[in-house]
Design an enzyme around this catalytic site. Structure first.
Site, PDB file in Angstrom:
ATOM      1  N   GLU A 178       2.856   6.784  -9.733  1.00  0.00           N
ATOM      2  CA  GLU A 178       2.167   7.000 -11.002  1.00  0.00           C
ATOM      3  C   GLU A 178       2.351   5.734 -11.836  1.00  0.00           C
ATOM      4  O   GLU A 178       3.476   5.372 -12.189  1.00  0.00           O
ATOM      5  CB  GLU A 178       2.702   8.227 -11.735  1.00  0.00           C
ATOM      6  CG  GLU A 178       2.375   9.534 -11.030  1.00  0.00           C
ATOM      7  CD  GLU A 178       2.648  10.767 -11.870  1.00  0.00           C
ATOM      8  OE1 GLU A 178       3.241  10.628 -12.965  1.00  0.00           O
ATOM      9  OE2 GLU A 178       2.274  11.864 -11.438  1.00  0.00           O
ATOM     10  N   GLU A 180       2.391   3.855 -15.124  1.00  0.00           N
ATOM     11  CA  GLU A 180       2.608   4.311 -16.490  1.00  0.00           C
ATOM     12  C   GLU A 180       3.099   3.164 -17.371  1.00  0.00           C
ATOM     13  O   GLU A 180       3.571   2.134 -16.875  1.00  0.00           O
ATOM     14  CB  GLU A 180       3.642   5.443 -16.519  1.00  0.00           C
ATOM     15  CG  GLU A 180       3.321   6.591 -15.572  1.00  0.00           C
ATOM     16  CD  GLU A 180       4.236   7.786 -15.748  1.00  0.00           C
ATOM     17  OE1 GLU A 180       4.997   7.813 -16.753  1.00  0.00           O
ATOM     18  OE2 GLU A 180       4.184   8.696 -14.914  1.00  0.00           O
ATOM     19  N   ASP A 212       6.419   6.104 -11.836  1.00  0.00           N
ATOM     20  CA  ASP A 212       7.063   7.410 -11.728  1.00  0.00           C
ATOM     21  C   ASP A 212       6.778   7.947 -10.325  1.00  0.00           C
ATOM     22  O   ASP A 212       5.802   8.658 -10.090  1.00  0.00           O
ATOM     23  CB  ASP A 212       6.508   8.351 -12.797  1.00  0.00           C
ATOM     24  CG  ASP A 212       7.121   9.735 -12.728  1.00  0.00           C
ATOM     25  OD1 ASP A 212       8.302   9.840 -12.360  1.00  0.00           O
ATOM     26  OD2 ASP A 212       6.421  10.715 -13.045  1.00  0.00           O
ATOM     27  N   ARG A 216       4.610  14.686  -3.854  1.00  0.00           N
ATOM     28  CA  ARG A 216       3.667  15.721  -4.263  1.00  0.00           C
ATOM     29  C   ARG A 216       3.888  17.043  -3.530  1.00  0.00           C
ATOM     30  O   ARG A 216       3.646  18.116  -4.105  1.00  0.00           O
ATOM     31  CB  ARG A 216       2.234  15.239  -4.027  1.00  0.00           C
ATOM     32  CG  ARG A 216       1.844  14.009  -4.821  1.00  0.00           C
ATOM     33  CD  ARG A 216       1.912  14.239  -6.312  1.00  0.00           C
ATOM     34  NE  ARG A 216       1.433  13.049  -7.041  1.00  0.00           N
ATOM     35  CZ  ARG A 216       1.491  12.930  -8.362  1.00  0.00           C
ATOM     36  NH1 ARG A 216       2.023  13.880  -9.093  1.00  0.00           N
ATOM     37  NH2 ARG A 216       1.027  11.833  -8.936  1.00  0.00           N
ATOM     38  N   GLN A 219       6.938  18.630  -5.108  1.00  0.00           N
ATOM     39  CA  GLN A 219       6.568  19.044  -6.457  1.00  0.00           C
ATOM     40  C   GLN A 219       5.714  20.315  -6.436  1.00  0.00           C
ATOM     41  O   GLN A 219       5.928  21.232  -7.239  1.00  0.00           O
ATOM     42  CB  GLN A 219       5.807  17.906  -7.140  1.00  0.00           C
ATOM     43  CG  GLN A 219       5.392  18.198  -8.576  1.00  0.00           C
ATOM     44  CD  GLN A 219       4.592  17.040  -9.178  1.00  0.00           C
ATOM     45  OE1 GLN A 219       4.344  16.029  -8.529  1.00  0.00           O
ATOM     46  NE2 GLN A 219       4.195  17.198 -10.425  1.00  0.00           N
TER      47      GLN A 219
END
Length: 389
Positions: A178, A180, A212, A216, A219
């Site tokens: 990710e 960011e 980050d 998946r 998660q």
């Protein structure tokens, strides 16, 4: 020594990002980057405040000190810098620039949140009912915030695919990134006293790039009902240079129109949107250019919401924006979006790719407009994936 700064350098006198470095044979200390050299501030300014392996002592002194130090540094690098204080970038070792106190990750991109909503809840509204009323976030794990260059071992955990009858344990099969922007708190706040949006610049010292890392499949199995846990906590990496908030005046832009109007504690008279352009490279190939200016919630609103219940912020706190994504497919800052959950692979190295494989290397870079023209660079954030342990 007069330090020459090429016109196209993203590390000119408008930037002067802070970092912690070790010169050859020396101990870690604070420096600033100018062009392709690092200036040792303890040696150049004869100030023990910088002869430490962390930015925290400087950050704790507050905004007036940050302004004074920046004035001293600008004056220093505008003339002759002592030769002994100048180190070529390729000869130094860069470290984690500050001691991380707490870590919070937000979910501030409407494009990212909507895309994930369409992926995960195709028969429902993309955004949850609360999303446009408050900056959604979660508390992460400060102890696994790591610097650029640190390898990322593939995490293990429980995972259960939709076609599997029961969960299994093993390495993540859907490892993701990710892209960011992270904000570093310098001056803390008192318990029970919220930080209003207009005081954002009194507390936040600067910004870093954040990756980050996200498993998946871990998660997806764990996040109901309490949200991210092992799928996120194994690693969050940051860039080595902290761009001072004082350098980002030329990058300020309005946030997108916020409708409905936020509650009073989140309303900004001078919005803190930022025009920061990201680049995501996968094994050296650019696959995405996420635009931070598209972020729905500003960092000032994030900090106001983080503290509105009386929670404190402390020197060294890091809060990140959540995935930066734009409206176009090539502006998505996570591979789960970029490949639409794996259904639409991208070509990397001549073959279709979805999620990360062992040996893959991810590099994030970003830049923003400088106040006097040109661009401000945020440094390079690079990490390589290793096999699970």
């Amino acid at each position: 020594m007069i330090i020459d700064v090429p016109a196209e350098s993203g590390y000119g006198r408008d930037n002067l990002p802070y970092g912690v470095f070790s010169p050859p044979g020396g101990d870690p200390r604070v420096g600033v980057r100018l062009a392709d050299v690092v200036v040792d501030l303890a040696a150049a300014l004869d100030d023990p405040l910088f002869a430490v392996p962390s930015l925290n002592p400087l950050m704790a002194r507050g905004k007036r000190c940050w302004e004074q130090v920046r004035e001293r540094i600008v004056e220093l690098v505008s003339g002759e810098v002592p030769d002994a204080a100048v180190h070529p970038l390729e000869q130094v070792r860069l470290h984690l620039p500050f001691e991380v106190a707490d870590y919070v990750d937000f979910y501030a991109s409407e494009h990212h949140a909507s895309n994930l909503g369409r992926l995960f809840r195709p028969d429902a509204a993309p955004l949850m009912p609360n999303w446009k009323h408050l900056p959604v976030g979660y508390h992460g794990r400060a102890g696994t915030v790591i610097p650029s260059g640190t390898p990322i071992p593939r995490p293990n955990g429980q995972r259960k695919a939709p076609d599997e009858a029961a969960p299994s344990f093993g390495p993540s099969r859907r490892l993701d990134i990710e892209a960011e922007l992270g904000f570093v708190v310098g001056a803390g706040s008192e318990p029970g006293v919220p930080v209003p949006v207009e005081d954002f610049a009194e507390h936040v010292f600067g910004a870093v790039l954040v990756n980050d890392w996200s498993a998946r499949d871990l998660q997806a199995w764990e996040y109901v009902p309490l949200g991210p846990f092992l799928g996120k906590s194994f690693a969050t990496s940051i860039s080595p240079w902290v761009v001072p908030l004082l350098a980002l005046g030329g990058a300020r832009v309005p946030t997108p129109v916020q409708d409905p109007t936020p509650l009073p504690y989140l309303r900004e008279s001078e919005p803190w949107g930022l025009d920061v352009e990201f680049s995501v490279r996968w094994n050296g190939e650019e696959v995405s250019r996420p635009p931070y200016r598209e972020m729905y919630w500003s960092p000032a609103q994030m900090l106001a919401h983080l503290t509105v219940n009386g929670a404190t912020c402390r020197t060294g706190d890091l809060f990140a924006s959540g995935t930066v994504s734009g409206p176009e497919p090539d502006q998505r800052g996570a591979f789960i979006e970029l490949t639409w959950g794996g259904a639409e692979p991208v070509v990397v190295g001549g073959r279709p790719r979805t999620f990360l494989e062992d040996g893959d290397e991810i590099t994030l870079t970003a830049s923003a407009p400088a106040a006097s023209g040109g661009r401000i660079a945020f440094g390079e954030l690079t990490n390589r994936v290793l096999p699970a342990r």
